[in-house]
Scaffold this active site. Structure first.
Site, short mmCIF file in Angstrom:
data_model
loop_
_atom_site.label_atom_id
_atom_site.label_comp_id
_atom_site.label_asym_id
_atom_site.label_seq_id
_atom_site.Cartn_x
_atom_site.Cartn_y
_atom_site.Cartn_z
N LYS A 1 -26.57 4.16 49.55
CA LYS A 1 -25.64 4.91 50.39
C LYS A 1 -25.41 4.21 51.75
O LYS A 1 -24.37 4.38 52.37
CB LYS A 1 -26.14 6.33 50.64
CG LYS A 1 -26.41 7.15 49.38
CD LYS A 1 -25.18 7.37 48.55
CE LYS A 1 -25.37 8.45 47.50
NZ LYS A 1 -26.30 8.09 46.41
C1 LIG Z 1 -26.29 8.45 45.08
C2 LIG Z 1 -27.17 7.70 44.19
C3 LIG Z 1 -26.81 7.43 42.87
C4 LIG Z 1 -25.51 7.92 42.27
O1 LIG Z 1 -24.39 7.29 42.83
P1 LIG Z 1 -22.94 7.92 42.63
O2 LIG Z 1 -22.04 7.12 43.47
O3 LIG Z 1 -23.06 9.34 43.11
O4 LIG Z 1 -22.63 7.85 41.19
C5 LIG Z 1 -27.67 6.67 42.10
N1 LIG Z 1 -28.85 6.24 42.58
C6 LIG Z 1 -29.24 6.50 43.84
C7 LIG Z 1 -30.56 6.03 44.30
C8 LIG Z 1 -28.42 7.22 44.70
O5 LIG Z 1 -28.80 7.47 45.95
#
Ligand SMILES: *Cc1c(COP(=O)(O)O)cnc(C)c1O
Length: 496
Positions: free
Chosen positions: A110
């Protein structure tokens, strides 16, 4: 570049409106009017540029209200908070690579977008002359929350309030969030699961009464969840970057197809891969990896998206999601960009809990996408296998991707190289990681981290240990219905 809504392709707004509002007024998501292109020459040039330059180039295709140099400044500042290369690619074997997206401050992917978004918002706000404070309610399944808090903390003209499912995130994730410093941040637990929190936040965005009260308090709501275009654009960049790195290390030649396997929840990350492909990246299959919450696997198998299923809490909590918001952007493309069709499906989902895109569309979607899921016991084994075979320690979310990747290559004939997208560092999930490699994790979080470090030699940054000694600033728990009031109280209390 103008943007339209997935539910109304006649609406047309600027990039700044799309980023500063987050969601379209009709409840749809903003999508580019047409896909910008990145040429062969531009991709080849990326082999000689660093990550911020690659990022700025991709973002400049989306945000023409800012100059390339302004965007480069933003990318440089954002990625300076990372530990080394923001998106390094690790080779495990010929044709098997891992793209590590967790070298930012909060150790999950993120950060790739949420370190950029506050700077992008501020720059666009300055261009448009918006005076109000951008108030950002965020629903999180664990990682978005901390990344948003870290990104927006003490950024003038912004404030962020994070809602996470009570008991639905890992210890470390919670600790990271509730210890955040800054005068413009707040963290609240919501009774229920992530979907409950996300639904309540989405409702707040459509709440006219709340909007009116916030305006009086000098605030305007905007979204920082993965549906915000300002998150999507920076995510597109690392797919190009990954390809450029394979080119420059001589693993592939330009035009060779590369598959990407993405651990998926809200469909934001993998959608960025699809956008990259539409923009000219020679990507092959996009492998959509889910955990036990396998709504997307079923969708990619049957064309039916159905919420008639149990929400399962897993050891990969950031993927514990049943309503994958960003899928709407994909549907828009496969509905020939017809907003009415998308709106009808979304209405059906709301009313009956499911929709069916039909066999023909499903076939088209499956030309690009392949879906699979991994059960908790299975991806724990895979985590161990990957560690044994390659000496590579990954987090449980990435283990889901490895597991599904194996299934894909077992079932389908495809000899393209594959990049497994790694979305979190093992330090965020030490107990699960230890458990998976056959070591009983100590109860205490710090001891678990030390154990992981001593057993695997995976370096745990000092800042992660320090977290557990920091005071917890927030302990409020609310019902979803109390969310609008909580947002308003927060807005009133902000220092002007
Ligand atoms: C948010 C997240 C995901 C999923 O990503 P999306 O964009 O919501 O599909 C997968 N793994 C981790 C560690 C995340 O923080």
């Amino acid at each position: 570049m103008k943007y339209v809504s997935t539910r109304n392709n006649k609406l047309s707004v600027t990039g700044s409106t799309a980023v500063l509002t987050g969601l379209a007024p009709d409840g749809g998501l903003f999508v580019p009017e047409s896909f910008p292109e990145i040429s062969r020459e531009e991709i080849l040039r990326m082999t000689e540029t660093d990550y911020p330059e690659r990022s700025a180039l991709v973002m400049s295709k989306f945000f023409d209200e800012l100059t390339y140099d302004e965007l480069l400044g933003i990318a440089r500042r954002a990625y300076a908070t990372f530990d080394g290369d923001p998106a390094p690619e690790v080779k495990l074997a010929d044709g098997l690579y891992v793209l590590e997206l967790w070298h930012g401050k909060t150790h999950a992917f993120k950060d790739m977008a949420l370190s950029v978004l506050p700077l992008l918002m501020t720059a666009l706000k300055n261009k448009t002359g918006q005076k109000e404070t951008c108030l950002i309610p965020v629903a999180t399944s664990g990682d978005t929350g901390k990344a948003a808090l870290e990104g927006f903390s003490d950024v003038p003209g912004t404030a962020v309030i994070v809602f996470y499912p009570d008991g639905g995130v890992s210890h470390t994730q919670k600790k990271q969030m509730v210890t955040t410093l800054g005068s413009n941040v707040k963290v609240v637990a919501v009774r229920g699961n992530f979907d409950d929190a996300q639904t309540a936040v989405k409702q707040a965005f459509g709440d006219k009464e709340l909007a009116g009260k916030l305006a009086e308090a000098g605030c305007k709501m905007t979204g920082a969840n993965s549906i915000n275009l300002g998150r999507l654009a920076p995510q597109v960049a690392y797919y190009f970057s990954a390809y450029a790195d394979l080119l420059s290390s001589g693993q592939i030649e330009f035009g060779d197809k590369v598959d990407f396997c993405v651990p998926t929840g809200n469909f934001g990350n993998i959608l960025a891969a699809y956008y990259a492909k539409r923009m000219g990246l020679p990507a092959g299959k996009l492998i959509c990896a889910s955990n036990d919450n396998n709504v997307l696997t079923d969708f990619l198998e049957t064309g039916v998206y159905s919420l008639d299923r149990e929400f399962i809490k897993t050891t990969s909590p950031s993927m514990d999601i049943l309503i994958s918001s960003n899928l709407e952007r994909l549907l828009f493309e496969f509905a020939d960009r017809d907003g009415d069709t998308v709106k009808a499906w979304m209405d059906e989902l709301k009313k009956n809990g499911s929709y069916d895109v039909g066999g023909e569309r499903l076939c088209e979607i499956r030309e690009t996408f392949w879906g699979g899921y991994a059960k908790q016991e299975d991806y724990a084994d895979t985590l161990m296998d990957v560690y044994d075979e390659y000496g590579y320690l990954c987090d449980p979310h990435t283990a889901v991707a490895f597991d599904v990747c194996n299934r894909y290559f077992d079932e389908c004939e495809d000899d393209a190289p594959v990049v497994v997208v790694s979305t979190a560092s093992p330090v965020k999930f030490a107990a699960t990681v230890l458990d998976s490699i056959g070591i009983t994790p100590p109860e205490d979080d710090v001891k678990a981290l030390r154990k992981m470090e001593s057993e695997t030699a995976f370096p745990v940054p000092e800042s992660v240990y320090a977290l557990f000694g920091m005071p917890e600033r927030f302990n409020e728990v609310i019902d979803p219905a109390a969310l609008p009031d909580t947002v308003y109280e927060f807005a009133k209390g902000l220092k002007k």
